[in-house]
Write a protein that holds these residues in place. Sequence first.
Motif, mmCIF file in Angstrom:
data_model
loop_
_atom_site.group_PDB
_atom_site.id
_atom_site.type_symbol
_atom_site.label_atom_id
_atom_site.label_comp_id
_atom_site.label_asym_id
_atom_site.label_seq_id
_atom_site.Cartn_x
_atom_site.Cartn_y
_atom_site.Cartn_z
ATOM 1 N N GLN A 1 0.831 -1.212 0.000
ATOM 2 C CA GLN A 1 0.000 0.000 0.000
ATOM 3 C C GLN A 1 0.863 1.259 0.000
ATOM 4 O OE1 GLN A 1 -2.607 -0.303 3.363
ATOM 5 N NE2 GLN A 1 -4.078 -1.616 2.309
ATOM 6 N N LEU A 2 1.932 1.241 0.809
ATOM 7 C CA LEU A 2 2.848 2.395 0.847
ATOM 8 C C LEU A 2 3.446 2.660 -0.541
ATOM 9 C CD1 LEU A 2 4.901 1.888 4.129
ATOM 10 C CD2 LEU A 2 3.662 3.937 3.490
ATOM 11 N N LEU A 3 3.981 1.619 -1.146
ATOM 12 C CA LEU A 3 4.644 1.767 -2.441
ATOM 13 C C LEU A 3 3.667 2.202 -3.529
ATOM 14 C CD1 LEU A 3 7.371 1.480 -3.843
ATOM 15 C CD2 LEU A 3 6.769 -0.859 -4.387
ATOM 16 N N LEU A 4 2.492 1.617 -3.557
ATOM 17 C CA LEU A 4 1.506 1.977 -4.567
ATOM 18 C C LEU A 4 1.003 3.410 -4.374
ATOM 19 C CD1 LEU A 4 -0.534 -1.354 -4.830
ATOM 20 C CD2 LEU A 4 1.153 -0.450 -6.438
ATOM 21 N N ALA A 5 0.771 3.809 -3.124
ATOM 22 C CA ALA A 5 0.303 5.175 -2.861
ATOM 23 C C ALA A 5 1.353 6.195 -3.281
ATOM 24 C CB ALA A 5 -0.037 5.346 -1.376
ATOM 25 N N SER B 1 4.198 5.634 -5.416
ATOM 26 C CA SER B 1 4.650 5.529 -6.810
ATOM 27 C C SER B 1 3.542 5.703 -7.834
ATOM 28 C CB SER B 1 5.331 4.180 -7.040
ATOM 29 O OG SER B 1 6.468 4.076 -6.231
ATOM 30 N N LEU B 2 2.407 5.071 -7.632
ATOM 31 C CA LEU B 2 1.350 5.123 -8.640
ATOM 32 C C LEU B 2 0.383 6.277 -8.423
ATOM 33 C CD1 LEU B 2 0.489 1.351 -9.126
ATOM 34 C CD2 LEU B 2 1.908 2.812 -10.549
ATOM 35 N N GLU B 3 0.003 6.513 -7.186
ATOM 36 C CA GLU B 3 -0.969 7.564 -6.911
ATOM 37 C C GLU B 3 -0.324 8.928 -6.751
ATOM 38 O OE1 GLU B 3 -3.375 6.281 -3.602
ATOM 39 O OE2 GLU B 3 -3.678 4.303 -4.492
ATOM 40 N N GLY B 4 1.008 8.963 -6.585
ATOM 41 C CA GLY B 4 1.724 10.233 -6.494
ATOM 42 C C GLY B 4 1.489 10.986 -5.197
ATOM 43 N N LYS B 5 1.108 10.286 -4.162
ATOM 44 C CA LYS B 5 0.864 10.944 -2.875
ATOM 45 C C LYS B 5 2.194 11.286 -2.206
ATOM 46 C CE LYS B 5 -3.590 8.755 -1.990
ATOM 47 N NZ LYS B 5 -4.342 7.880 -1.103
ATOM 48 N N SER B 6 2.171 12.351 -1.411
ATOM 49 C CA SER B 6 3.370 12.724 -0.672
ATOM 50 C C SER B 6 3.500 11.818 0.554
ATOM 51 C CB SER B 6 3.294 14.178 -0.229
ATOM 52 O OG SER B 6 2.310 14.339 0.775
#
Length: 176
Positions: A131-135, A137-142
Amino acid sequence: MAGDQELVTLLKAGDADALEQLIARWRSGAEAYACSLLHDSQAAEDAVQEAFARLYAVRTDIDERRSFSAYLYTIVKRICLDELRKRKRFPELPGELPDPPVPSAEAEYISRWDRLNRIHLLAGLDETDRQLLLAFSLEGKSTKQIAGEMNLTDGQVRVRLHRIRRKMRKGMKEDA
C-alpha cells in the motif's frame, strides 16, 4: 530621381510610393547581405521583407539625417541574427528520420521477464508495504499524505519506502 533622404521624408508623411522606390533601390543589396549571413537565399529574402515591414512600421521615427541604408542594414542584421539563434536552438533535422529499431525477440523476452519479476516481487511484499509503495509511486501521494492516512509518522513512511525500494532492487539483482 529622388535621393534617400527625400524618399524617407515622403515615407514619413505616409507616401507608399516612396517605400516602393526605397525597396527597388535597396532590396538586392540587402538580400545579398542577408544571404551572406544566413547562407540561405529564401531565408535572406524573408529577412529583407521583414526588415522593410519593420521600417514601415517605425517610419515616423526614422531620422532623415541618418543614412537609410544604415537603418535597413541594421534591421536586416538583427533579423538574421535572430534567425541564426533560432536555428541553433531548433536545428532542422536532415531528411526523414530512420524508423526506430524493432526490439529483438531476446530483448522482448527480457523485458517481459523483468515485468513479471517485478510483479512477483510486489506480490511478495506485506500488505502495508505494498500500500505504501503503490500510494507513493502510482498515486503520487506525498509521504505526509500517506503518513496521515496510515497512522504513521512522515519519517516512518520515508524509512519504509527506502527499505522497500532497496528490497525490490536486491530482488531484481538476485534474479538477474
